[in-house]
Scaffold this motif. Structure first.
Motif, PDB file in Angstrom:
ATOM      1  N   ARG A 384      -2.677  -5.298  19.548  1.00 40.42           N
ATOM      2  CA  ARG A 384      -3.706  -5.368  18.511  1.00 40.42           C
ATOM      3  C   ARG A 384      -3.416  -6.526  17.558  1.00 40.42           C
ATOM      4  O   ARG A 384      -2.268  -6.803  17.223  1.00 40.42           O
ATOM      5  N   VAL A 385      -4.499  -7.179  17.134  1.00 37.96           N
ATOM      6  CA  VAL A 385      -4.414  -8.216  16.104  1.00 37.96           C
ATOM      7  C   VAL A 385      -5.512  -7.949  15.093  1.00 37.96           C
ATOM      8  O   VAL A 385      -6.423  -7.151  15.328  1.00 37.96           O
ATOM      9  N   ARG A 386      -5.409  -8.629  13.958  1.00 41.04           N
ATOM     10  CA  ARG A 386      -6.474  -8.530  12.948  1.00 41.04           C
ATOM     11  C   ARG A 386      -7.210  -9.855  12.914  1.00 41.04           C
ATOM     12  O   ARG A 386      -6.604 -10.910  12.676  1.00 41.04           O
ATOM     13  N   GLY A 387      -8.516  -9.798  13.169  1.00 36.31           N
ATOM     14  CA  GLY A 387      -9.242 -11.044  13.203  1.00 36.31           C
ATOM     15  C   GLY A 387     -10.738 -10.854  13.283  1.00 36.31           C
ATOM     16  O   GLY A 387     -11.270  -9.741  13.199  1.00 36.31           O
ATOM     17  N   VAL A 388     -11.436 -11.967  13.471  1.00 37.51           N
ATOM     18  CA  VAL A 388     -12.893 -11.987  13.608  1.00 37.51           C
ATOM     19  C   VAL A 388     -13.208 -11.906  15.097  1.00 37.51           C
ATOM     20  O   VAL A 388     -12.851 -12.803  15.866  1.00 37.51           O
ATOM     21  N   VAL A 389     -13.886 -10.835  15.495  1.00 35.14           N
ATOM     22  CA  VAL A 389     -14.049 -10.545  16.921  1.00 35.14           C
ATOM     23  C   VAL A 389     -14.746 -11.687  17.646  1.00 35.14           C
ATOM     24  O   VAL A 389     -14.266 -12.175  18.682  1.00 35.14           O
ATOM     25  N   HIS A 390     -15.891 -12.138  17.138  1.00 32.13           N
ATOM     26  CA  HIS A 390     -16.646 -13.146  17.885  1.00 32.13           C
ATOM     27  C   HIS A 390     -15.911 -14.484  17.930  1.00 32.13           C
ATOM     28  O   HIS A 390     -16.096 -15.275  18.866  1.00 32.13           O
ATOM     29  N   ARG A 391     -15.054 -14.758  16.925  1.00 33.52           N
ATOM     30  CA  ARG A 391     -14.266 -15.999  16.959  1.00 33.52           C
ATOM     31  C   ARG A 391     -13.194 -15.915  18.050  1.00 33.52           C
ATOM     32  O   ARG A 391     -12.972 -16.878  18.791  1.00 33.52           O
ATOM     33  N   LEU A 392     -12.516 -14.786  18.136  1.00 32.45           N
ATOM     34  CA  LEU A 392     -11.509 -14.621  19.189  1.00 32.45           C
ATOM     35  C   LEU A 392     -12.156 -14.627  20.564  1.00 32.45           C
ATOM     36  O   LEU A 392     -11.598 -15.175  21.527  1.00 32.45           O
ATOM     37  N   ASP A 393     -13.337 -14.035  20.655  1.00 30.58           N
ATOM     38  CA  ASP A 393     -14.064 -14.066  21.920  1.00 30.58           C
ATOM     39  C   ASP A 393     -14.369 -15.505  22.328  1.00 30.58           C
ATOM     40  O   ASP A 393     -14.174 -15.894  23.490  1.00 30.58           O
ATOM     41  N   ALA A 394     -14.826 -16.315  21.352  1.00 31.77           N
ATOM     42  CA  ALA A 394     -15.134 -17.715  21.663  1.00 31.77           C
ATOM     43  C   ALA A 394     -13.872 -18.490  22.033  1.00 31.77           C
ATOM     44  O   ALA A 394     -13.893 -19.355  22.924  1.00 31.77           O
ATOM     45  N   LEU A 395     -12.755 -18.186  21.380  1.00 31.32           N
ATOM     46  CA  LEU A 395     -11.499 -18.878  21.669  1.00 31.32           C
ATOM     47  C   LEU A 395     -11.086 -18.686  23.127  1.00 31.32           C
ATOM     48  O   LEU A 395     -10.836 -19.664  23.859  1.00 31.32           O
ATOM     49  N   PHE A 396     -10.993 -17.419  23.562  1.00 33.76           N
ATOM     50  CA  PHE A 396     -10.509 -17.163  24.920  1.00 33.76           C
ATOM     51  C   PHE A 396     -11.571 -17.483  25.975  1.00 33.76           C
ATOM     52  O   PHE A 396     -11.229 -17.844  27.101  1.00 33.76           O
ATOM     53  N   ARG A 397     -12.841 -17.384  25.624  1.00 35.56           N
ATOM     54  CA  ARG A 397     -13.877 -17.798  26.574  1.00 35.56           C
ATOM     55  C   ARG A 397     -13.778 -19.289  26.853  1.00 35.56           C
ATOM     56  O   ARG A 397     -13.905 -19.733  28.001  1.00 35.56           O
ATOM     57  N   GLU A 398     -13.540 -20.084  25.807  1.00 37.56           N
ATOM     58  CA  GLU A 398     -13.393 -21.530  25.982  1.00 37.56           C
ATOM     59  C   GLU A 398     -12.194 -21.848  26.871  1.00 37.56           C
ATOM     60  O   GLU A 398     -12.287 -22.703  27.768  1.00 37.56           O
ATOM     61  N   LEU A 399     -11.057 -21.174  26.642  1.00 35.12           N
ATOM     62  CA  LEU A 399      -9.884 -21.429  27.469  1.00 35.12           C
ATOM     63  C   LEU A 399     -10.115 -21.036  28.914  1.00 35.12           C
ATOM     64  O   LEU A 399      -9.718 -21.756  29.853  1.00 35.12           O
ATOM     65  N   LEU A 400     -10.767 -19.896  29.144  1.00 30.62           N
ATOM     66  CA  LEU A 400     -11.004 -19.433  30.517  1.00 30.62           C
ATOM     67  C   LEU A 400     -11.996 -20.344  31.230  1.00 30.62           C
ATOM     68  O   LEU A 400     -11.793 -20.705  32.408  1.00 30.62           O
ATOM     69  N   GLU A 401     -13.070 -20.727  30.539  1.00 32.31           N
ATOM     70  CA  GLU A 401     -14.048 -21.614  31.179  1.00 32.31           C
ATOM     71  C   GLU A 401     -13.453 -22.998  31.420  1.00 32.31           C
ATOM     72  O   GLU A 401     -13.735 -23.633  32.455  1.00 32.31           O
ATOM     73  N   ASN A 402     -12.645 -23.465  30.487  1.00 38.45           N
ATOM     74  CA  ASN A 402     -11.977 -24.753  30.666  1.00 38.45           C
ATOM     75  C   ASN A 402     -11.052 -24.707  31.881  1.00 38.45           C
ATOM     76  O   ASN A 402     -11.020 -25.636  32.702  1.00 38.45           O
ATOM     77  N   ALA A 403     -10.273 -23.617  32.014  1.00 42.19           N
ATOM     78  CA  ALA A 403      -9.372 -23.468  33.158  1.00 42.19           C
ATOM     79  C   ALA A 403     -10.148 -23.374  34.456  1.00 42.19           C
ATOM     80  O   ALA A 403      -9.762 -23.975  35.482  1.00 42.19           O
ATOM     81  N   ALA A 404     -11.269 -22.626  34.459  1.00 42.10           N
ATOM     82  CA  ALA A 404     -12.065 -22.475  35.674  1.00 42.10           C
ATOM     83  C   ALA A 404     -12.671 -23.803  36.112  1.00 42.10           C
ATOM     84  O   ALA A 404     -12.731 -24.116  37.318  1.00 42.10           O
TER      85      ALA A 404
END
Length: 496
Positions: A384-404
């Protein structure tokens, strides 16, 4: 501009120069002030002792007249911390208890600070005075019935003498001399003498201290004022740059070096901003040029439907790119500002990343890319972390799409989720060609991309870095030719 750079002198209520001067003058006055304050305390010592021996003599006299036992006299001596003697009419002691305690904590301090002589006791001093009955103070007590006095000898000595008669009837009893003594090693006399000497010495030192204070105040403040003038002069220039000249090798020189380091950092930041603006203008010019060309073509004359369709597609693609560019730029600006006023909540990072991996497996763009995820072991506490959900979603989506996108058809993207006592760690790896060694330091720079302008704006990884840092974490990258690239995100773990 110059008016904004002039510091209002009237606001400096207590300047550094004034504080330096005050400190030096206070140091010069400190010995006299200390001795004067201590003398005020010592002035109360004889009076307090005078009252103690008087009260002890009264209690002892009353006990004798009431035929109280010797234990009552002992109690009076120990309670008052005095030496109590009862003498008969011939001067022989019929009772003698010495509970005098001259060496209190304050007297030891005075002995150390002021050099007062200690060690002499009231008993030792009394033995030098001869027979009791011929002493002037005893004769005075016999005449008046009482005698109380304090003397400043090698020690402060207070004594009280009272004449009493034993038995209920004073006319039938025997005469008794009540003698009470109390001593202290307090350096009362020495302190008063020292105070007088220090007062004379202070009258000589104080003018010298004032001159020294004025001189030192100027010596301390002048280089700082020079540094200030240099800084304001450079700030008032049309293009502030350069470094300050310390001209010293002391603390002021170190301060100048720190300012120079700040100027270098600000210069680098300004250069980065200039490069960013240039890159932004460059990115905006291409779609804007396409929009303008399409508009000019539409304005020339009637066009056939096929050409109109092409122009429509150009306008749509260009406006889409502009919209995406502006949106990402605003998102990046908010993230770099720390995402103020955005609500933060508890986020289970493992579930969020796993959900993103599942959604990309079903994405038609990546049907030929294999996603492999390694989640936290069963039984381990949730990440668990404390943060802004949609920002974290955008962060890891960018990394996954970049890797793909770099893995390509037939490639693999691996995701590992782990945690330590204080961090949650998510690593995203692709087996693509990897990032060239020369490009690795620029991966997170704005508008830097190796995928071409048709496949990216170059703001995605900059946004990833900004979002991670806004959450108190960090993102790193490592790559090797032919071995792919790994991005690792570390965020503070929320521990309940």
């Amino acid at each position: 501009m110059n008016e904004l750079l002039v510091l209002p002198r009237q606001r400096r209520r207590f300047s550094l120069r004034l504080r330096v001067m005050a400190a030096i003058v206070l140091v010069a006055l400190a010995p006299s002030m200390l001795v004067f304050a201590w003398s005020l305390v010592d002035r109360q010592v004889p009076g307090r002792m005078w009252g103690t021996v008087r009260d002890a003599a009264e209690e002892a006299k009353r006990a004798i007249e009431e035929d109280a036992p010797a234990s009552e006299l002992s109690r009076v001596a120990r309670a008052r911390k005095v030496r109590l003697r009862i003498l008969d009419e011939n001067g022989a002691a019929v009772f003698d208890v010495d509970a005098d305690s001259p060496g209190d904590a304050e007297s030891r301090v005075e002995s150390f600070v002021f050099g007062a002589k200690d060690g002499t006791t009231a008993r030792e001093f009394d033995e030098q005075l001869g027979p009791m009955l011929v002493r002037p103070d005893v004769l005075e007590a016999k005449r008046a019935g009482w005698y109380v006095a304090c003397d400043y000898l090698p020690l402060v000595l207070c004594q009280a003498i009272a004449i009493s008669r034993t038995g209920a009837s004073a006319g039938e009893g025997k005469t008794r001399i009540v003698h009470v003594q109390m001593s202290s090693w307090r350096a009362v006399q020495e302190v008063y003498v020292l105070r007088a000497h220090l007062l004379k010495l202070t009258m000589v030192i104080l003018p010298l201290a004032i001159v020294l204070a004025f001189y030192m105040g100027r010596r301390v403040v002048r280089p700082i004022e020079q540094l200030r003038q240099q800084a304001l002069a450079k700030a008032a220039a049309e293009s502030p740059k350069g470094t300050l000249l310390p001209e010293r090798h002391d603390e002021v020189g170190v301060l100048a070096d720190a300012f120079n380091a700040l100027l270098v950092a600000l210069g680098k930041k300004r250069a980065d901003n200039e490069a960013f603006v240039a890159d932004l203008v460059h990115e905006l010019k291409n779609p804007l040029a396409a929009v303008r060309a399409a508009a000019d073509t539409l304005a020339e004359s009637a066009i056939d439907p096929a050409r109109a369709e092409r122009l429509s597609r150009v306008l749509r693609d260009s406006t889409t790119k502009l919209d995406r560019l502006v949106t990402q730029f605003l998102e990046l600006a908010r993230a770099e500002a720390g995402m103020p006023n955005e609500e933060r909540s508890e986020v289970e990072l493992g579930a969020l990343v796993t959900g993103l991996v599942e959604s990309l497996r079903d994405d038609p763009r990546y049907t030929r890319v294999t996603f492999v995820s390694k989640e936290i072991e069963a039984g381990s506490p949730p990440a668990r972390v404390r943060g802004v959900v949609h920002r974290l979603d955008a962060l890891f989506r960018e990394l996954l799409e970049n890797a793909a996108s770099f893995a390509g058809d037939g490639g693999h993207v691996g995701v590992v989720i782990g945690q330590t006592s204080g961090e949650v760690i998510v690593a995203v790896h692709d087996d693509g060609p990897g990032v060239a060694a020369g490009d690795l330091p620029r991966v997170f720079d704005r508008f830097f991309t190796t995928r071409g302008s048709r496949r990216g704006t170059g703001l995605g990884l900059s946004l990833v870095k900004a979002v991670a840092e806004a959450h108190g974490g960090q993102v790193t990258v490592r790559a090797a030719a032919g071995e792919g690239t790994t991005f690792e995100v570390r965020l503070p773990r929320l521990v309940r």
